[in-house]
Design a protein around this motif. Structure first.
Motif, PDB file in Angstrom:
ATOM      1  N   PHE A   9       0.880  -1.174   0.000  1.00 30.14           N
ATOM      2  CA  PHE A   9       0.000   0.000   0.000  1.00 30.14           C
ATOM      3  C   PHE A   9       0.910   1.214   0.000  1.00 30.14           C
ATOM      4  N   SER A  10       1.115   1.790  -1.182  1.00 29.90           N
ATOM      5  CA  SER A  10       2.208   2.726  -1.409  1.00 29.90           C
ATOM      6  C   SER A  10       1.791   4.189  -1.294  1.00 29.90           C
ATOM      7  N   PHE A  11       2.400   4.893  -0.345  1.00 31.83           N
ATOM      8  CA  PHE A  11       2.168   6.332  -0.225  1.00 31.83           C
ATOM      9  C   PHE A  11       2.657   7.064  -1.466  1.00 31.83           C
ATOM     10  N   GLY A  12       3.673   6.523  -2.115  1.00 28.10           N
ATOM     11  CA  GLY A  12       4.216   7.161  -3.313  1.00 28.10           C
ATOM     12  C   GLY A  12       3.362   7.003  -4.549  1.00 28.10           C
ATOM     13  N   ASP A  13       2.277   6.228  -4.452  1.00 27.20           N
ATOM     14  CA  ASP A  13       1.418   6.008  -5.613  1.00 27.20           C
ATOM     15  C   ASP A  13       0.317   7.069  -5.650  1.00 27.20           C
ATOM     16  N   VAL A  60      -3.350   5.726  -5.857  1.00 29.24           N
ATOM     17  CA  VAL A  60      -3.880   5.210  -4.599  1.00 29.24           C
ATOM     18  C   VAL A  60      -4.362   6.368  -3.726  1.00 29.24           C
ATOM     19  N   ARG A  61      -3.564   7.424  -3.643  1.00 26.65           N
ATOM     20  CA  ARG A  61      -3.974   8.578  -2.832  1.00 26.65           C
ATOM     21  C   ARG A  61      -5.200   9.260  -3.436  1.00 26.65           C
ATOM     22  N   ARG A  62      -5.267   9.318  -4.753  1.00 26.03           N
ATOM     23  CA  ARG A  62      -6.452   9.889  -5.400  1.00 26.03           C
ATOM     24  C   ARG A  62      -7.688   9.039  -5.092  1.00 26.03           C
ATOM     25  N   GLY A  63      -7.540   7.719  -5.145  1.00 28.71           N
ATOM     26  CA  GLY A  63      -8.646   6.838  -4.809  1.00 28.71           C
ATOM     27  C   GLY A  63      -9.118   7.036  -3.381  1.00 28.71           C
ATOM     28  N   LEU A  64      -8.175   7.214  -2.461  1.00 27.50           N
ATOM     29  CA  LEU A  64      -8.540   7.478  -1.070  1.00 27.50           C
ATOM     30  C   LEU A  64      -9.324   8.777  -0.945  1.00 27.50           C
ATOM     31  N   ARG A  65      -8.868   9.815  -1.636  1.00 29.09           N
ATOM     32  CA  ARG A  65      -9.598  11.091  -1.588  1.00 29.09           C
ATOM     33  C   ARG A  65     -11.025  10.912  -2.107  1.00 29.09           C
ATOM     34  N   SER A 118      -5.403  -1.623  -2.692  1.00 24.30           N
ATOM     35  CA  SER A 118      -4.810  -0.824  -3.767  1.00 24.30           C
ATOM     36  C   SER A 118      -5.516  -1.083  -5.094  1.00 24.30           C
ATOM     37  N   LEU A 119      -5.825  -2.338  -5.398  1.00 17.79           N
ATOM     38  CA  LEU A 119      -6.509  -2.660  -6.648  1.00 17.79           C
ATOM     39  C   LEU A 119      -7.819  -1.899  -6.766  1.00 17.79           C
TER      40      LEU A 119
END
Length: 227
Positions: A154-158, A161-166, A194-195
């Motif tokens: 679960f990558s903070f650098g991705d 992934v961060r956009r999906g969380l938002r 992540s997927l």
């Protein structure tokens, strides 16, 4: 593992995530199973991710297809036989070609042990891969997920992934501290989370927008009013 393989997960992992988070549970139910292709092995995964750095997915696929067409099986033997110049001619930068050739030389000499890395815990494997030229932490994490099918990446650098969380949790920003709370919540199934977040970021659920985009529009509107 063949190129047609997909990331391995099932109801055990999705049921766990659904028990941990109501919103993600709804996302999983709406999207359903995700078939995400994975890489053939550790060496080819590392090479493919070096190729794909800072270019579009489509461009990566084009160059990778040329590379496989030219080399057949992508391994240390075929890479070293081709040389960096021939790799560059397939459409990648010379620096990337040098990185891949250097990786192949390290594997051939025994300086980098692929089998040992496959047996390492995630943190150690990421550190080992990050010691290679051209591979940073995010690339190493993607190699673990797509090359070794590690379950808890679960990558903070991705950025996606961060956009999906938002989009799922309606945050305008995802800082490190907030991200780590989600990482702990989803562990040990962070790769599966992540997927689904990648799918959301890619538009799998049409009625979810990115709050960060709204914030940017508000700033632009305010600036225009001030002007």
């Amino acid at each position: 593992m063949s190129g047609a393989a997909y990331f391995r997960y099932g109801e055990k992992e999705t049921d766990y995530l659904k028990s941990r988070d109501k919103r993600l549970s709804q996302i999983i139910d709406r999207i359903g199973p995700i078939r995400r292709p994975v890489d053939g092995d550790l060496f080819s995964s590392a090479a493919r991710h070096i190729v794909g750095q800072q270019i579009s997915t489509k461009a990566q696929q084009t160059v990778w297809a040329r590379m496989r067409g030219a080399l057949g099986e992508v391994n240390e033997r075929t890479v070293l036989a081709a040389g960096a110049g021939a790799l560059q001619a397939l459409g990648m930068t010379f620096k990337k070609a040098e990185y891949i050739a250097d990786f192949a030389a390290r594997v051939r000499s025994g300086a980098f042990d692929l089998d040992a890395v496959e047996r390492m815990p995630d943190a150690e494997a990421i550190a080992a891969l990050s010691s290679l030229k051209g591979i940073g932490v995010w690339t190493a994490e993607m190699i673990l997920l797509f090359g070794l099918q590690r379950l808890d990446i679960f990558s903070f650098g991705d950025l996606a992934v961060r956009r999906g969380l938002r989009m799922v949790y309606r945050h305008r920003e995802i800082g490190r501290e907030r991200f780590e709370r989600y990482r702990r919540r989803f562990s040990p199934c962070g790769s599966v989370a992540s997927l689904y977040l990648w799918a959301v970021a890619g538009g799998a659920i049409a009625d979810l927008s990115d709050p960060a985009a709204a914030k940017k529009r508000e700033r632009s509107h305010t600036k225009n009013q001030e002007d």
